[in-house]
Design an enzyme around this catalytic site. Sequence first.
Site, PDB file in Angstrom:
ATOM      1  N   HIS A 130       0.815  -1.214   0.000  1.00 44.62           N
ATOM      2  CA  HIS A 130       0.000   0.000   0.000  1.00 44.62           C
ATOM      3  C   HIS A 130       0.852   1.270   0.000  1.00 44.62           C
ATOM      4  O   HIS A 130       1.908   1.344   0.627  1.00 44.62           O
ATOM      5  CB  HIS A 130      -0.921   0.006   1.227  1.00 44.62           C
ATOM      6  CG  HIS A 130      -0.182   0.006   2.539  1.00 44.62           C
ATOM      7  ND1 HIS A 130       0.224   1.151   3.176  1.00 44.62           N
ATOM      8  CD2 HIS A 130       0.230  -1.019   3.319  1.00 44.62           C
ATOM      9  CE1 HIS A 130       0.853   0.847   4.308  1.00 44.62           C
ATOM     10  NE2 HIS A 130       0.868  -0.460   4.412  1.00 44.62           N
ATOM     11  N   ASP A 131       0.385   2.266  -0.736  1.00 44.71           N
ATOM     12  CA  ASP A 131       0.936   3.624  -0.722  1.00 44.71           C
ATOM     13  C   ASP A 131       2.346   3.730  -1.294  1.00 44.71           C
ATOM     14  O   ASP A 131       3.001   4.760  -1.127  1.00 44.71           O
ATOM     15  CB  ASP A 131       0.928   4.203   0.701  1.00 44.71           C
ATOM     16  CG  ASP A 131      -0.458   4.282   1.290  1.00 44.71           C
ATOM     17  OD1 ASP A 131      -1.239   5.147   0.868  1.00 44.71           O
ATOM     18  OD2 ASP A 131      -0.777   3.467   2.183  1.00 44.71           O
ATOM     19  N   GLY A 148       5.041  -1.043   2.995  1.00 45.16           N
ATOM     20  CA  GLY A 148       4.187   0.099   2.709  1.00 45.16           C
ATOM     21  C   GLY A 148       4.958   1.401   2.612  1.00 45.16           C
ATOM     22  O   GLY A 148       5.989   1.592   3.252  1.00 45.16           O
TER      23      GLY A 148
END
Length: 266
Positions: A130-131, A148
């Site tokens: 994520h991200d 992340g």
Amino acid sequence: MCRPQGTITISQKIHPTAIVDSSASLDNNVEVGAYSIIDADVKIGDGCRISNHVTLRSGVSFGNDCSIFPCAVIGEIPQDLKFKGEDSKINIGSNVTVREYVTIHRATSARGKTIIGNSCYLMAYSHVAHDCVLGKEVTLVNGVHLGGCVDIEDYAFVSGNVVIHQFTKIGRHAFIGGGYRVVQDVPPYIMAAKEPLTFTGVNLVGLKRAGFSNEVLRNLKEAYRLLYKSSLNVSQALDEIRKTLPDTEEIKNVLSFVKNSERGII
């Protein structure tokens, strides 16, 4: 098969076993293979090829001419216990290749988007959490795992089975050797290897292939000699680089990257 209303054209090839949500948007010349699943709010650009058994979850968008190989899963929710189902996206550029069993996760509220730049190449079994933000022409070799909020700048090359700690940054044109663990930032234009991971020289072969001049290479070698091979600490080395080396784009990139590093450099 559910066909998106008004967005399928005769030039597209969608296998009859594929499931395509009615709100997905597919441009011209898109191919979708057998048993692939395309959810609502997915946007696929012109000329993309989605192979068999691919899963594209809501919020994923592609540029043009991407190739997604079998069993890739793009857009699943992040493996972050703080995630509460907030709206988030994955933006994938054009000419991106995603090989077999790659996983790319949606963002959290931290950044809102996971981003893969143009012409990236994600080899089999690599994972983008994520991200994360990948610049253009980044290569992840088989089995690379990103935590992340990892940032990888343009043209970086990460060799096989490397694991990168969350919030770590990798500089442009950096080369990381295979099988290593990355827990601090890797500055631009260098090679990194050994355990623990350390500077092993300027990425001369990669930079020459990219067309950098001998003068640029000499300046980078001197900058990194001051950072890694002198008796100066990091702050002193940065001051010396500013005083003694020309104010080129490459030197500015080095100074900015090291100055703004939050995890510290290798």
